[in-house]
Design an enzyme around this catalytic site. Structure first.
Site, short mmCIF file in Angstrom:
data_model
loop_
_atom_site.label_atom_id
_atom_site.label_comp_id
_atom_site.label_asym_id
_atom_site.label_seq_id
_atom_site.Cartn_x
_atom_site.Cartn_y
_atom_site.Cartn_z
N CYS A 104 0.89 -1.37 0.03
CA CYS A 104 0.09 0.21 -0.04
C CYS A 104 0.93 1.21 -0.11
CB CYS A 104 -0.94 0.01 1.23
SG CYS A 104 -2.01 -1.36 1.40
N ASP A 122 34.41 21.98 16.87
CA ASP A 122 34.51 23.39 17.09
C ASP A 122 35.07 23.69 18.51
OD1 ASP A 122 34.70 26.42 16.71
OD2 ASP A 122 32.77 26.23 18.01
#
Length: 869
Positions: free
Chosen positions: A17, A446
């Site tokens: 489906c 970072d």
């Protein structure tokens, strides 16, 4: 263009489906991407003109299903989220349970006669004893009743055939209907035989009924649907629990009075009050009161967080102590809670790469099974077997095949994994992100705000002989009182912490490139004082060799030494540094242990970066990186392996986007969060390792599910077709095939639910990967290797509209950020690259900008321009 517009789809029962719906929508002009989720009965569509939401819904309707827009973008409120919560309620399971009970009540008397009497000689009423015709009629009526109770299979199954598609319901309907039709035909043949007096044929036909099989098939499939439905309901528990956290009312302050209103009525700027024990209705800012707030609902962190005026609070967190008065900052769909819910829902609704194979197979699975079933029956009949035997084999093939297991294998694991992450403060935005994170070779971190706190603090106070720490601090704070530089703020914070009093400097003057000067109170005497860098103090000949040696030692430790003196004497050194987060070192160790190579990326100088790396046990470091170069470093690193970028600032956004996976620290900027694929609500690097660990476990679970689904069908279909009869003599009854089909989907869902018990902070399989070999430009110092210079030169060659500005006064990475921001604010400036080591800024333009404008911007930022070329 509409991105990921969400639709509710009704009527899907299996993977075939969802594949049919996806195919119908993807064919529409303008549709760019479609993801249909069988588990949540939802669909995400990205499209542009000429496609519209109406056209998309019509396409789904024409495919035999029903679709509607989940919510109008930008119009969600607390009430609409309540409706979504209501939509997630498991209403299907009670309906299926009632259907099963009625089916069982009808099936048991049918089995008593068809199997109990025939196989075990159980007694029958006198009217039925020895009367095959009456027994057949009795079985027909009961089987028909069971099939009517379970008519949904037949309606959906045959309706899909008429609309040009087939699904799992089609297989069940065909299998049950075939047994019923064959048995009904035999019953009518018995009537003919009775009329002709052919009693031998009557007896033979009476032993060839499949009414119980037809009824048993739909009943057993209903059992499977019941188990599957209950299990699927549990997979959405994480979302439902999050939605349950949303408060329903708020205490608004209007005209000095407290008014309780529905939370949907709160708008930005409203003043609301939260008493101890109550939840915050929306995101806000504390304007009055102090309290501790339990934020475990959003971050998974059990320890409460202290809140004072100016602190931010989030909806659904719980106020524990004093009453707080707050100003509404985000409401409706913009609150942190609703954004988390949206992320988890979107992650569950999106598709992972690993699901493509299952999707492809599911789209053609049911038609192939029907063809195989017909071929099986024909072959056995042509081989000389009876019609009854051939039919039984064909029906067995139909009912044992399970496309649902294939369709559920990926989405149930994604749903449970996303929910598990959300409970631990790890938000995956898409299924692809959840899948790909565990494949990381490199994690680029970072430094400022990610590895470190992002907030400089005073680390060392070294007064000169004859001076004290308090005298040095008071003089330094007086000089730095008017400065907003992060290093100055660190000194002022330390003075406040020690409850020291100071007066702002008189005749204050900033000395670009050097420091500050003014008249301050030093130990009761107002004197001319200065503060600044080592170079400035050396020019004034105020540093002894011992002081210089101490300053260099502090610099080697990654600290920034600030020097203070009066006209007559040297006062001392205050060393300031951005402290490493408590869990950063442990996070680095975990990543290495997991076979992931961490890399630190920073704009700080090499000496500071190496000092931080030494504390972390981190060898791979790239320092002196300008904001514009971060993206280039990620691009180069991706050439050597899958790369994850972790950042928190606005200047990290390009790198987060460039990386294979971008991870934003939750306390960071909105721009970084928007650019990332994963958000860490607790802002802890340990959650970077946890997200990788969870991703690997989810992918492992998906592979287990897919293996089971494929293995089940590969083994089950040949068994049902009778291929093992010549070898082992095994004959599969269609009823056992239906039972196997019922359990297959249940097993897949239950396996996915095991993820709820997974510990994201520990996995015995962590050591299963080896570290990826570092690329050349990371094995040496980046500057010495010339990589960053090479990148910058390539860019400058591509654009001739550049100027180099020589600047005095920059002392640290924060100064670089200030200069960058000042220049980027000018119209016509395309790109800014500021070098602390070279004391210059290379500016690229897309329009003419005068030298006077450049000089004014830098001077306004507190620095001095010595030349432009």
């Amino acid at each position: 263009m509409k991105e990921n517009e969400k639709y509710n789809v009704i009527g899907m029962s299996c993977a075939a489906c969802s594949a049919r719906v996806e195919k119908a929508v993807s064919r529409l002009p303008g549709v760019k991407q479609v993801a249909v989720n069988l588990l949540t009965n939802s669909m995400l569509v990205s499209y542009e003109v000429p496609a519209t939401s109406e056209i998309i819904c019509n396409a789904v309707n024409q495919a035999g299903y029903s679709a509607s827009l989940a919510a109008e973008p930008g119009k969600k409120t607390g009430r609409s989220f309540a409706k979504e919560r209501e939509a997630l309620e498991d209403r299907e399971t009670p309906k299926i349970f009632r259907r099963f009970v009625v089916s069982l009540v009808l099936l048991l008397p049918l089995l008593y006669v068809s199997m109990g009497h025939t196989m075990l000689a159980w007694p029958l009423p006198e009217a039925m004893e020895g009367n095959a015709l009456v027994i057949g009629l009795y079985e027909l009526l009961l089987a028909a009743a069971v099939m009517i109770v379970n008519q949904k299979f037949f309606i959906n199954g045959f309706r899909n055939v008429l609309s040009g598609g087939v699904n799992m319901d089609t297989l069940v309907a065909l299998g049950s209907a075939a047994g019923f039709a064959y048995s009904t035909t035999n019953l009518f043949s018995m009537l003919v035989a009775v009329r002709m007096g052919d009693w031998q044929n009557v007896a033979a036909l009476g032993n060839d009924f499949y009414f119980e099989t037809a009824a048993m098939i739909v009943t057993l499939i209903t059992v499977g649907k019941l188990l599957e439905s209950r299990s699927k309901g549990k997979t959405t528990n994480a979302i439902k629990r999050l939605m349950d956290l949303a408060p329903k009312t708020a205490r608004l302050m209007k005209n000095g009075n407290e008014v309780v209103v529905d939370v949907s009525e709160v708008v930005v700027g409203d003043i609301f009050r939260v008493l101890p024990g109550e939840s915050f209705p929306v995101d806000g800012t504390v304007i009055e009161g102090e309290s501790a707030v339990n934020e475990a609902a959003l971050t998974g962190e059990s320890l409460p967080v202290d809140k004072v005026p100016g602190s931010l609070v989030s909806a659904a967190t719980i106020n524990q102590n004093g009453a707080l008065t707050c100003e509404a900052r985000r409401v409706g769909e913009n609150t942190t809670l609703q954004q988390i819910i949206e992320m988890v829902q979107n992650a569950a609704a999106s598709k992972a790469e690993i699901s493509k194979l299952a999707d492809t197979v599911s789209g053609i699975f049911v038609p192939i099974v029907i063809v195989v079933a017909i071929a099986t029956g024909m072959v056995w009949f042509l081989l000389g077997e009876t019609i009854s035997f051939a039919l039984a084999r064909a029906v067995s093939v139909l009912v044992i095949s399970c496309p649902c297991a294939l369709g559920l294998a990926t989405p149930v694991a994604i749903m449970v994994g996303s929910g598990k992450g959300a409970k631990n403060g790890i938000l995956f935005k898409t299924a692809s992100a959840l899948e790909a994170t565990g494949k990381a070779d490199f994690v680029v971190l970072d430094k400022t705000g990610t590895i470190t706190e992002g907030k400089p603090r005073v680390m060392n106070i070294i007064p000169d002989e004859g001076c004290t720490e308090d005298i040095l601090l008071v003089a330094a704070a007086a000089l730095e009182a008017k400065s907003e530089h992060p290093l100055a703020l660190a000194i002022k914070e330390e003075v406040v912490k020690r409850n020291l009093q100071f007066e702002e400097a008189q005749n204050f003057e900033a000395l670009p490139g050097h420091g500050v000067r003014g008249r301050v109170n030093v130990a009761g005497s107002v004197q001319e004082a200065v503060g600044g860098s080592m170079k400035f103090m050396e020019e004034k000949k105020m540093l002894s060799p011992i002081v210089r040696q101490e300053a260099e030692k502090l610099a080697e430790e990654g600290k920034t030494p600030l020097f203070f003196a009066t006209r007559e004497r040297f006062l001392g050194i205050i060393a300031v540094a951005d402290t490493i987060k408590p869990d950063s070192s442990e996070a680095i160790r975990e990543l290495l242990h997991m076979g992931v190579q961490p890399v630190m990326l920073t704009g700080d100088n090499k000496r500071t970066a190496k000092a931080v790396g030494l504390q972390l046990g981190l060898a791979a470091i790239i320092a002196d990186v300008l904001p514009g170069d971060k993206e280039e470093v990620i691009r180069r690193l991706k050439e050597s392996g899958r790369t994850v970028m972790v950042g928190d600032g606005i200047n990290d956004a390009p790198a987060l986007t460039r990386a294979d996976i971008g991870i934003a620290i939750g306390a960071g900027s909105d721009v970084a969060i928007d650019a990332a694929d994963i958000v860490l609500m607790k802002s802890s690097l340990l959650d970077v390792a946890a997200s990788i660990r969870l991703s690997r476990q989810v992918v492992r679970n998906i592979k287990e599910n897919l293996f089971w689904a494929f293995f089940y069908n590969i083994i089950g279909i040949p068994l049902a077709a009778g291929l093992w009869i010549p070898v082992f003599g095994i004959v599969l009854n269609p009823m056992f095939g239906a039972a196997a089909m019922s359990l297959s989907s249940f097993c897949v869902v239950m396996n996915a639910l095991r993820l709820n018990f997974f510990d994201v902070h520990y996995d015995k399989n962590d050591e299963s990967r080896k570290l990826k070999t570092l690329p050349v430009f990371l094995t040496e110092d980046a500057k010495e290797c010339g990589v960053l210079d090479e990148m910058m030169n390539e860019k400058m060659e591509d654009d001739t509209m550049t100027k180099t500005i020589f600047i005095n006064g920059m002392m640290c990475g924060h100064c670089v950020a200030h200069v960058t921001k000042a220049l980027e604010g000018l119209n016509g400036v395309d790109k800014v690259e500021v070098s602390l080591e070279n004391n210059n800024a290379v500016v690229t333009f897309n329009a003419d900008v005068s030298d006077q404008a450049l000089i004014a911007a830098i001077v306004d930022a507190g620095y001095e321009v010595t030349g432009i070329q």
